[in-house]
Write a protein that holds these residues in place. Structure first.
Motif, PDB file in Angstrom:
ATOM      1  N   GLU B   5      35.134  37.814 -29.186  1.00  0.00           N
ATOM      2  CA  GLU B   5      33.811  37.496 -28.628  1.00  0.00           C
ATOM      3  C   GLU B   5      34.001  37.133 -27.154  1.00  0.00           C
ATOM      4  N   LEU B   6      32.947  37.290 -26.389  1.00  0.00           N
ATOM      5  CA  LEU B   6      33.038  36.987 -24.948  1.00  0.00           C
ATOM      6  C   LEU B   6      33.538  35.571 -24.693  1.00  0.00           C
ATOM      7  N   HIS B   7      33.020  34.611 -25.441  1.00  0.00           N
ATOM      8  CA  HIS B   7      33.411  33.221 -25.174  1.00  0.00           C
ATOM      9  C   HIS B   7      34.868  32.968 -25.574  1.00  0.00           C
ATOM     10  N   VAL B  10      37.709  33.531 -22.903  1.00  0.00           N
ATOM     11  CA  VAL B  10      37.973  32.579 -21.815  1.00  0.00           C
ATOM     12  C   VAL B  10      38.086  31.146 -22.314  1.00  0.00           C
ATOM     13  N   LEU B  11      38.157  30.975 -23.640  1.00  0.00           N
ATOM     14  CA  LEU B  11      38.218  29.629 -24.213  1.00  0.00           C
ATOM     15  C   LEU B  11      39.637  29.089 -24.122  1.00  0.00           C
ATOM     16  N   VAL B  12      39.782  28.005 -23.395  1.00  0.00           N
ATOM     17  CA  VAL B  12      41.094  27.388 -23.198  1.00  0.00           C
ATOM     18  C   VAL B  12      41.321  26.340 -24.278  1.00  0.00           C
ATOM     19  N   SER B  13      42.467  26.392 -24.879  1.00  0.00           N
ATOM     20  CA  SER B  13      42.794  25.428 -25.928  1.00  0.00           C
ATOM     21  C   SER B  13      43.218  24.099 -25.309  1.00  0.00           C
ATOM     22  N   PRO B  14      42.739  22.963 -25.833  1.00  0.00           N
ATOM     23  CA  PRO B  14      43.157  21.663 -25.279  1.00  0.00           C
ATOM     24  C   PRO B  14      44.675  21.481 -25.305  1.00  0.00           C
ATOM     25  N   LEU B  17      46.657  22.374 -22.201  1.00  0.00           N
ATOM     26  CA  LEU B  17      46.651  21.449 -21.066  1.00  0.00           C
ATOM     27  C   LEU B  17      47.841  20.496 -21.093  1.00  0.00           C
ATOM     28  N   ALA B  25      47.008  22.900 -11.685  1.00  0.00           N
ATOM     29  CA  ALA B  25      45.566  23.041 -11.453  1.00  0.00           C
ATOM     30  C   ALA B  25      45.171  24.511 -11.567  1.00  0.00           C
ATOM     31  N   CYS B  26      44.038  24.754 -12.211  1.00  0.00           N
ATOM     32  CA  CYS B  26      43.573  26.133 -12.447  1.00  0.00           C
ATOM     33  C   CYS B  26      43.494  26.932 -11.154  1.00  0.00           C
ATOM     34  N   THR B  27      42.936  26.275 -10.131  1.00  0.00           N
ATOM     35  CA  THR B  27      42.696  26.988  -8.879  1.00  0.00           C
ATOM     36  C   THR B  27      43.995  27.360  -8.172  1.00  0.00           C
ATOM     37  N   ASP B  34      36.616  24.987  -7.104  1.00  0.00           N
ATOM     38  CA  ASP B  34      36.552  23.970  -8.155  1.00  0.00           C
ATOM     39  C   ASP B  34      35.618  22.809  -7.827  1.00  0.00           C
ATOM     40  N   HIS B  43      33.179  30.633  -9.446  1.00  0.00           N
ATOM     41  CA  HIS B  43      34.000  31.810  -9.657  1.00  0.00           C
ATOM     42  C   HIS B  43      34.149  32.668  -8.401  1.00  0.00           C
TER      43      HIS B  43
END
Lengths: 57, 379
Positions: B5-7, B10-14, B17, B25-27, B34, B43
Protein backbone atom coordinates in the motif's frame (compact mmCIF):
# COMPACT_ATOMS: atom_id res chain seq x y z
CA UNK A 1 37.51 36.77 22.48
CA UNK A 2 35.94 37.94 25.74
CA UNK A 3 34.90 34.90 27.86
CA UNK A 4 31.34 36.23 28.25
CA UNK A 5 31.03 36.50 24.47
CA UNK A 6 32.32 32.97 24.11
CA UNK A 7 29.75 31.63 26.57
CA UNK A 8 26.93 33.52 24.81
CA UNK A 9 27.94 32.14 21.43
CA UNK A 10 28.11 28.64 22.87
CA UNK A 11 24.65 29.00 24.39
CA UNK A 12 23.20 30.18 21.09
CA UNK A 13 24.80 27.24 19.29
CA UNK A 14 23.36 24.77 21.79
CA UNK A 15 19.90 26.31 21.50
CA UNK A 16 20.06 26.22 17.72
CA UNK A 17 21.11 22.59 17.80
CA UNK A 18 18.29 21.68 20.15
CA UNK A 19 15.77 23.53 17.99
CA UNK A 20 17.00 21.85 14.83
CA UNK A 21 16.88 18.41 16.41
CA UNK A 22 13.35 18.94 17.64
CA UNK A 23 12.18 20.11 14.22
CA UNK A 24 14.06 17.30 12.38
CA UNK A 25 11.98 14.76 14.26
CA UNK A 26 8.95 16.03 12.32
CA UNK A 27 10.01 13.61 9.58
CA UNK A 28 9.82 10.80 12.10
CA UNK A 29 6.57 12.03 13.65
CA UNK A 30 4.83 11.73 10.28
CA UNK A 31 6.57 8.69 8.90
CA UNK A 32 5.95 6.55 11.99
CA UNK A 33 2.24 7.49 12.19
CA UNK A 34 0.22 4.89 10.25
CA UNK A 35 -3.06 6.79 10.39
CA UNK A 36 -1.46 10.01 9.24
CA UNK A 37 0.20 8.27 6.31
CA UNK A 38 -3.02 6.49 5.37
CA UNK A 39 -4.86 9.80 5.34
CA UNK A 40 -2.21 11.34 3.08
CA UNK A 41 -2.15 8.27 0.81
CA UNK A 42 -5.87 8.74 0.13
CA UNK A 43 -5.12 12.08 -1.45
CA UNK A 44 -2.41 10.74 -3.75
CA UNK A 45 -3.14 9.27 -7.15
CA UNK A 46 -1.58 5.83 -7.28
CA UNK A 47 0.99 5.63 -10.07
CA UNK A 48 0.14 3.00 -12.66
CA UNK A 49 2.15 1.31 -15.32
CA UNK A 50 1.24 1.13 -18.95
CA UNK A 51 -1.69 -1.11 -19.79
CA UNK A 52 0.15 -2.10 -22.96
CA UNK A 53 2.88 -4.05 -21.18
CA UNK A 54 2.64 -7.74 -22.02
CA UNK A 55 4.73 -10.84 -21.51
CA UNK A 56 7.74 -11.53 -19.32
CA UNK A 57 10.04 -8.71 -18.38
CA UNK B 1 5.02 -10.63 -4.36
CA UNK B 2 2.05 -8.82 -2.88
CA UNK B 3 1.89 -5.10 -3.73
CA UNK B 4 2.58 -2.62 -0.93
CA UNK B 5 0.00 0.00 0.00
CA UNK B 6 1.16 3.57 -0.54
CA UNK B 7 1.44 4.26 3.18
CA UNK B 8 3.36 1.04 3.80
CA UNK B 9 6.02 2.11 1.33
CA UNK B 10 7.08 5.05 3.52
CA UNK B 11 6.15 3.76 6.99
CA UNK B 12 9.19 3.85 9.24
CA UNK B 13 9.35 1.32 12.02
CA UNK B 14 10.05 2.74 15.51
CA UNK B 15 12.69 0.06 16.07
CA UNK B 16 14.64 1.44 13.10
CA UNK B 17 15.18 4.63 15.09
CA UNK B 18 17.15 2.65 17.68
CA UNK B 19 19.63 1.43 15.08
CA UNK B 20 22.89 3.08 14.03
CA UNK B 21 21.34 4.19 10.74
CA UNK B 22 18.19 5.34 12.50
CA UNK B 23 20.12 7.69 14.75
CA UNK B 24 21.24 9.72 11.75
CA UNK B 25 18.97 12.69 11.01
CA UNK B 26 16.69 11.95 8.04
CA UNK B 27 17.68 15.10 6.22
CA UNK B 28 21.34 14.20 6.39
CA UNK B 29 20.81 11.50 3.76
CA UNK B 30 17.49 12.44 2.17
CA UNK B 31 17.68 16.23 2.10
CA UNK B 32 14.34 17.99 2.21
CA UNK B 33 13.20 20.65 4.60
CA UNK B 34 12.76 19.50 8.16
CA UNK B 35 11.42 22.83 9.48
CA UNK B 36 8.44 23.07 7.14
CA UNK B 37 5.03 22.12 8.50
CA UNK B 38 3.55 21.58 5.03
CA UNK B 39 4.29 18.19 3.43
CA UNK B 40 5.13 19.58 0.00
CA UNK B 41 7.51 22.10 1.48
CA UNK B 42 9.02 19.46 3.74
CA UNK B 43 9.66 17.27 0.70
CA UNK B 44 11.11 20.07 -1.41
CA UNK B 45 14.49 18.95 -2.75
CA UNK B 46 14.12 15.52 -1.17
CA UNK B 47 16.02 12.54 -2.47
CA UNK B 48 13.88 9.44 -2.04
CA UNK B 49 16.87 7.23 -2.81
CA UNK B 50 19.97 9.12 -1.71
CA UNK B 51 22.20 6.15 -2.63
CA UNK B 52 21.78 6.63 -6.38
CA UNK B 53 23.50 7.68 -8.61
CA UNK B 54 26.35 8.15 -6.16
CA UNK B 55 26.45 6.70 -2.64
CA UNK B 56 29.68 8.42 -1.64
CA UNK B 57 28.08 11.22 0.37
CA UNK B 58 25.64 8.92 2.16
CA UNK B 59 26.63 5.27 2.61
CA UNK B 60 30.21 6.14 1.74
CA UNK B 61 30.64 8.18 4.92
CA UNK B 62 30.91 4.92 6.83
CA UNK B 63 31.01 2.23 4.12
CA UNK B 64 33.77 3.71 2.04
CA UNK B 65 34.81 0.51 0.25
CA UNK B 66 31.24 -0.51 -0.60
CA UNK B 67 30.41 2.93 -1.95
CA UNK B 68 33.58 2.85 -4.03
CA UNK B 69 32.73 -0.56 -5.49
CA UNK B 70 29.15 0.52 -6.18
CA UNK B 71 30.41 2.96 -8.81
CA UNK B 72 31.45 0.06 -11.04
CA UNK B 73 29.06 -2.63 -9.84
CA UNK B 74 27.01 -3.95 -12.76
CA UNK B 75 23.87 -3.92 -10.60
CA UNK B 76 24.43 -0.23 -10.09
CA UNK B 77 25.59 0.83 -13.53
CA UNK B 78 24.22 -1.78 -15.99
CA UNK B 79 27.42 -0.84 -17.78
CA UNK B 80 27.42 -3.75 -20.23
CA UNK B 81 24.05 -2.87 -21.76
CA UNK B 82 25.01 0.00 -24.02
CA UNK B 83 28.23 -1.47 -25.44
CA UNK B 84 26.38 -4.67 -26.25
CA UNK B 85 23.37 -3.00 -27.84
CA UNK B 86 25.49 -0.44 -29.67
CA UNK B 87 27.34 -3.24 -31.43
CA UNK B 88 24.04 -4.13 -33.05
CA UNK B 89 23.17 -0.50 -33.85
CA UNK B 90 23.33 1.82 -36.84
CA UNK B 91 26.36 3.92 -35.89
CA UNK B 92 25.08 7.26 -37.25
CA UNK B 93 25.06 9.81 -34.42
CA UNK B 94 21.36 10.65 -34.67
CA UNK B 95 20.45 6.94 -34.71
CA UNK B 96 22.54 6.27 -31.60
CA UNK B 97 20.89 9.24 -29.91
CA UNK B 98 17.41 7.85 -30.54
CA UNK B 99 18.50 4.39 -29.44
CA UNK B 100 19.98 5.79 -26.21
CA UNK B 101 16.68 7.55 -25.49
CA UNK B 102 14.92 4.23 -25.84
CA UNK B 103 17.40 2.50 -23.59
CA UNK B 104 17.12 5.25 -20.97
CA UNK B 105 13.34 4.89 -20.98
CA UNK B 106 13.23 1.11 -20.81
CA UNK B 107 16.49 -0.48 -19.80
CA UNK B 108 18.20 1.76 -17.30
CA UNK B 109 15.36 1.93 -14.80
CA UNK B 110 16.33 -1.57 -13.69
CA UNK B 111 19.47 -0.65 -11.75
CA UNK B 112 19.86 -1.56 -8.09
CA UNK B 113 21.27 1.00 -5.70
CA UNK B 114 22.44 0.34 -2.15
CA UNK B 115 18.97 1.25 -0.89
CA UNK B 116 17.23 -0.99 -3.41
CA UNK B 117 19.13 -4.03 -2.13
CA UNK B 118 19.30 -3.26 1.56
CA UNK B 119 16.27 -1.14 2.44
CA UNK B 120 13.46 -1.08 -0.07
CA UNK B 121 12.02 -2.84 -3.06
CA UNK B 122 13.66 -1.74 -6.30
CA UNK B 123 12.03 1.21 -8.04
CA UNK B 124 11.40 -0.96 -11.07
CA UNK B 125 9.24 -3.12 -8.78
CA UNK B 126 7.41 -0.02 -7.48
CA UNK B 127 9.64 0.55 -4.46
CA UNK B 128 8.73 0.77 -0.80
CA UNK B 129 10.34 -0.18 2.49
CA UNK B 130 10.43 -3.91 3.10
CA UNK B 131 11.03 -3.69 6.84
CA UNK B 132 10.22 -0.20 8.03
CA UNK B 133 13.42 1.38 6.73
CA UNK B 134 15.63 -1.11 8.59
CA UNK B 135 18.86 -1.88 6.77
CA UNK B 136 19.17 -5.58 6.01
CA UNK B 137 22.69 -6.84 5.47
CA UNK B 138 21.39 -9.67 3.28
CA UNK B 139 18.99 -8.71 0.48
CA UNK B 140 15.59 -10.33 0.59
CA UNK B 141 15.03 -12.92 -2.14
CA UNK B 142 11.36 -12.18 -2.71
CA UNK B 143 11.23 -8.43 -2.18
CA UNK B 144 14.55 -7.58 -3.76
CA UNK B 145 16.36 -10.22 -5.83
CA UNK B 146 13.42 -11.74 -7.64
CA UNK B 147 11.51 -8.46 -7.68
CA UNK B 148 13.74 -7.79 -10.68
CA UNK B 149 15.05 -11.26 -11.52
CA UNK B 150 11.64 -12.83 -11.36
CA UNK B 151 10.25 -13.74 -14.70
CA UNK B 152 13.00 -16.15 -15.69
CA UNK B 153 15.46 -16.78 -12.88
CA UNK B 154 13.00 -16.38 -10.00
CA UNK B 155 10.29 -18.55 -11.54
CA UNK B 156 12.77 -21.25 -12.53
CA UNK B 157 14.48 -21.19 -9.13
CA UNK B 158 11.36 -21.42 -7.00
CA UNK B 159 9.52 -23.86 -9.27
CA UNK B 160 6.81 -21.44 -10.34
CA UNK B 161 7.74 -22.77 -13.76
CA UNK B 162 9.15 -26.28 -13.97
CA UNK B 163 10.35 -28.31 -11.00
CA UNK B 164 12.46 -25.60 -9.40
CA UNK B 165 16.06 -25.65 -8.28
CA UNK B 166 17.06 -28.28 -5.74
CA UNK B 167 19.15 -25.70 -3.86
CA UNK B 168 15.87 -23.96 -3.03
CA UNK B 169 13.23 -26.66 -3.15
CA UNK B 170 15.21 -29.27 -1.20
CA UNK B 171 17.81 -27.32 0.72
CA UNK B 172 16.05 -24.04 1.45
CA UNK B 173 18.89 -21.98 0.04
CA UNK B 174 18.13 -18.50 -1.22
CA UNK B 175 19.97 -16.35 -3.74
CA UNK B 176 22.57 -15.14 -1.29
CA UNK B 177 23.56 -18.67 -0.31
CA UNK B 178 25.46 -18.83 -3.61
CA UNK B 179 25.77 -15.25 -4.81
CA UNK B 180 28.46 -13.65 -2.70
CA UNK B 181 28.78 -10.01 -1.78
CA UNK B 182 31.43 -9.83 -4.47
CA UNK B 183 28.94 -10.95 -7.12
CA UNK B 184 26.68 -8.02 -6.22
CA UNK B 185 29.14 -5.32 -5.16
CA UNK B 186 31.49 -6.15 -8.00
CA UNK B 187 35.23 -6.34 -8.38
CA UNK B 188 35.97 -2.65 -8.85
CA UNK B 189 36.70 -3.11 -12.56
CA UNK B 190 34.82 -1.34 -15.28
CA UNK B 191 35.74 -3.32 -18.38
CA UNK B 192 33.28 -6.18 -18.11
CA UNK B 193 32.06 -7.58 -21.36
CA UNK B 194 29.09 -9.23 -19.75
CA UNK B 195 27.82 -10.20 -16.30
CA UNK B 196 29.92 -13.38 -16.27
CA UNK B 197 33.11 -11.34 -16.42
CA UNK B 198 33.07 -10.27 -12.78
CA UNK B 199 36.29 -11.45 -11.14
CA UNK B 200 35.70 -14.15 -8.53
CA UNK B 201 32.09 -14.76 -9.56
CA UNK B 202 30.52 -17.57 -7.56
CA UNK B 203 30.44 -20.94 -9.28
CA UNK B 204 29.29 -24.49 -8.70
CA UNK B 205 32.85 -25.47 -7.81
CA UNK B 206 32.79 -23.21 -4.76
CA UNK B 207 30.86 -26.00 -3.03
CA UNK B 208 30.81 -28.95 -5.42
CA UNK B 209 33.96 -30.77 -6.39
CA UNK B 210 33.96 -32.26 -9.89
CA UNK B 211 34.34 -35.69 -8.34
CA UNK B 212 35.79 -38.39 -10.58
CA UNK B 213 34.17 -41.03 -8.39
CA UNK B 214 30.97 -40.10 -10.22
CA UNK B 215 31.25 -41.95 -13.52
CA UNK B 216 29.68 -39.21 -15.64
CA UNK B 217 32.02 -36.60 -14.16
CA UNK B 218 35.02 -38.76 -14.90
CA UNK B 219 33.88 -39.32 -18.49
CA UNK B 220 32.84 -35.77 -19.33
CA UNK B 221 35.24 -33.82 -17.15
CA UNK B 222 35.35 -30.18 -18.11
CA UNK B 223 33.94 -30.80 -21.58
CA UNK B 224 30.44 -29.90 -20.40
CA UNK B 225 29.25 -27.00 -18.31
CA UNK B 226 27.45 -28.24 -15.20
CA UNK B 227 24.18 -26.85 -16.59
CA UNK B 228 24.22 -29.17 -19.58
CA UNK B 229 23.60 -32.18 -17.34
CA UNK B 230 21.85 -30.61 -14.39
CA UNK B 231 19.56 -27.87 -15.70
CA UNK B 232 16.04 -28.31 -17.00
CA UNK B 233 14.26 -26.55 -19.88
CA UNK B 234 14.17 -22.82 -19.37
CA UNK B 235 12.32 -19.77 -20.67
CA UNK B 236 13.41 -18.37 -24.02
CA UNK B 237 11.65 -15.13 -24.85
CA UNK B 238 11.59 -13.55 -28.26
CA UNK B 239 10.34 -10.52 -30.07
CA UNK B 240 10.55 -7.86 -27.35
CA UNK B 241 9.41 -4.39 -28.42
CA UNK B 242 9.36 -1.25 -26.30
CA UNK B 243 7.60 2.08 -26.58
CA UNK B 244 5.53 4.77 -24.88
CA UNK B 245 1.75 4.55 -24.80
CA UNK B 246 -0.62 7.45 -25.44
CA UNK B 247 -0.20 8.56 -21.82
CA UNK B 248 3.58 8.62 -22.20
CA UNK B 249 4.03 5.55 -20.01
CA UNK B 250 6.77 3.11 -20.91
CA UNK B 251 5.74 -0.37 -21.94
CA UNK B 252 7.35 -3.55 -23.26
CA UNK B 253 5.79 -6.37 -25.19
CA UNK B 254 7.45 -9.75 -25.12
CA UNK B 255 5.04 -11.84 -27.15
CA UNK B 256 6.85 -15.15 -27.63
CA UNK B 257 8.12 -17.42 -24.92
CA UNK B 258 9.07 -21.07 -25.10
CA UNK B 259 10.51 -23.48 -22.58
CA UNK B 260 13.51 -24.85 -24.44
CA UNK B 261 16.73 -26.69 -23.72
CA UNK B 262 19.53 -25.97 -26.15
CA UNK B 263 23.10 -27.19 -25.97
CA UNK B 264 25.49 -25.04 -27.94
CA UNK B 265 29.19 -24.80 -28.53
CA UNK B 266 31.20 -22.50 -26.32
CA UNK B 267 32.24 -19.76 -28.77
CA UNK B 268 35.01 -18.40 -26.54
CA UNK B 269 36.53 -20.97 -24.16
CA UNK B 270 38.51 -19.28 -21.40
CA UNK B 271 40.14 -20.25 -18.10
CA UNK B 272 36.92 -19.21 -16.36
CA UNK B 273 34.68 -21.08 -18.81
CA UNK B 274 36.76 -23.80 -20.49
CA UNK B 275 33.85 -26.09 -21.39
CA UNK B 276 33.31 -27.19 -24.96
CA UNK B 277 29.55 -27.55 -24.52
CA UNK B 278 27.31 -25.00 -22.83
CA UNK B 279 23.63 -24.13 -22.60
CA UNK B 280 22.43 -21.17 -24.64
CA UNK B 281 19.35 -19.02 -24.24
CA UNK B 282 17.80 -16.81 -26.90
CA UNK B 283 17.87 -13.10 -26.06
CA UNK B 284 14.45 -11.41 -26.16
CA UNK B 285 15.47 -8.50 -28.39
CA UNK B 286 15.10 -8.43 -32.17
CA UNK B 287 16.15 -6.02 -34.89
CA UNK B 288 12.98 -3.95 -34.50
CA UNK B 289 12.92 -3.88 -30.69
CA UNK B 290 13.38 -0.09 -30.56
CA UNK B 291 11.47 0.86 -33.72
CA UNK B 292 9.17 3.09 -31.66
CA UNK B 293 12.15 5.42 -31.31
CA UNK B 294 13.37 5.26 -34.89
CA UNK B 295 13.66 3.21 -38.03
CA UNK B 296 16.53 0.75 -38.47
CA UNK B 297 18.14 1.62 -35.14
CA UNK B 298 19.52 -1.91 -34.83
CA UNK B 299 20.46 -2.33 -38.47
CA UNK B 300 23.56 -4.31 -37.44
CA UNK B 301 21.59 -6.67 -35.23
CA UNK B 302 23.32 -9.67 -36.74
CA UNK B 303 26.78 -8.52 -35.63
CA UNK B 304 26.39 -10.51 -32.42
CA UNK B 305 24.93 -13.90 -31.66
CA UNK B 306 21.47 -13.84 -30.11
CA UNK B 307 21.83 -17.26 -28.53
CA UNK B 308 23.90 -16.56 -25.45
CA UNK B 309 25.62 -18.45 -22.65
CA UNK B 310 22.97 -19.44 -20.12
CA UNK B 311 23.03 -20.50 -16.48
CA UNK B 312 19.45 -21.61 -15.80
CA UNK B 313 18.61 -21.56 -12.11
CA UNK B 314 16.68 -24.82 -12.12
CA UNK B 315 19.33 -27.33 -11.14
CA UNK B 316 18.44 -30.90 -10.22
CA UNK B 317 20.80 -33.80 -9.57
CA UNK B 318 18.82 -36.11 -11.81
CA UNK B 319 17.49 -34.75 -15.05
CA UNK B 320 16.13 -36.17 -18.26
CA UNK B 321 19.39 -35.65 -20.09
CA UNK B 322 21.60 -37.34 -17.47
CA UNK B 323 19.30 -40.25 -16.80
CA UNK B 324 20.66 -42.20 -19.74
CA UNK B 325 23.58 -41.62 -22.09
CA UNK B 326 21.42 -41.68 -25.19
CA UNK B 327 18.99 -39.12 -23.84
CA UNK B 328 21.75 -36.70 -24.87
CA UNK B 329 24.04 -38.60 -27.22
CA UNK B 330 22.59 -38.66 -30.71
CA UNK B 331 19.61 -36.59 -29.59
CA UNK B 332 19.56 -33.77 -32.10
CA UNK B 333 16.56 -32.18 -30.39
CA UNK B 334 18.69 -30.95 -27.47
CA UNK B 335 21.31 -29.25 -29.58
CA UNK B 336 21.20 -25.82 -31.18
CA UNK B 337 21.37 -27.01 -34.77
CA UNK B 338 21.17 -24.63 -37.69
CA UNK B 339 17.52 -25.35 -38.43
CA UNK B 340 16.61 -23.99 -35.00
CA UNK B 341 18.13 -20.58 -35.76
CA UNK B 342 16.43 -18.04 -38.03
CA UNK B 343 18.23 -17.84 -41.41
CA UNK B 344 19.18 -14.18 -40.97
CA UNK B 345 20.88 -14.99 -37.65
CA UNK B 346 22.81 -18.11 -38.62
CA UNK B 347 25.99 -16.27 -39.49
CA UNK B 348 25.95 -14.32 -36.23
CA UNK B 349 25.41 -17.50 -34.22
CA UNK B 350 28.03 -19.49 -36.08
CA UNK B 351 30.16 -19.80 -32.96
CA UNK B 352 27.42 -21.50 -30.93
CA UNK B 353 25.53 -23.49 -33.58
CA UNK B 354 26.13 -27.24 -33.49
CA UNK B 355 26.45 -28.91 -36.85
CA UNK B 356 24.85 -32.34 -37.03
CA UNK B 357 28.26 -33.94 -37.44
CA UNK B 358 29.39 -32.47 -34.12
CA UNK B 359 26.60 -33.99 -32.05
CA UNK B 360 28.10 -36.68 -29.80
CA UNK B 361 27.24 -40.05 -31.24
CA UNK B 362 24.67 -42.36 -29.82
CA UNK B 363 26.33 -44.85 -27.50
CA UNK B 364 25.58 -48.24 -29.01
CA UNK B 365 26.92 -50.14 -26.06
CA UNK B 366 25.36 -47.91 -23.41
CA UNK B 367 23.30 -50.04 -21.08
CA UNK B 368 19.84 -48.58 -20.48
CA UNK B 369 19.15 -48.10 -16.80
CA UNK B 370 17.35 -51.11 -15.36
CA UNK B 371 13.73 -50.30 -14.70
CA UNK B 372 12.94 -51.16 -11.11
CA UNK B 373 9.83 -53.25 -10.71
CA UNK B 374 7.12 -51.50 -8.78
CA UNK B 375 6.20 -53.33 -5.66
CA UNK B 376 2.72 -54.67 -5.97
CA UNK B 377 0.28 -53.80 -3.27
CA UNK B 378 -1.12 -56.44 -1.03
CA UNK B 379 -4.48 -54.68 -1.02
Amino acid sequence: MHSRTKISLLLVAVLLLAATSALASQCVNCHTDVEKLKAIAKTIIKPVGSAETAGKG
Amino acid sequence: MAPLELHEKVLVSPDFLQTTHGEIACTECHGGNDVAADMNQAHSGIRADPTFPDATATCGQCHEEEARLAKTSLHYTLATYKPMVHQRADQAANQIKMLNQGMDNHCYGCHASCGECHVSRPNSAKGGFISGHNFNKTPDQTNQCTACHGSRVGNEFTGTTGSGDAHYTKHDMDCMACHSTRDLHGDGKSDHRDRYDVEGLSSCQDCHELDDKIEQHAIHGEKLSCYVCHAQPYANCYGCHVGLDDKGLAFYKNPDEEELFRIGRNPAPSPKRPEEWILVRRVPSVQTSFEFYGKDLLSNFDQLNNWKYASPHNIQRKTTQNRECNNCHGNEELFLTEDKVKPEMRKANKGVIVSKGMIPEKQEDAEPKKKTKKKSSYF
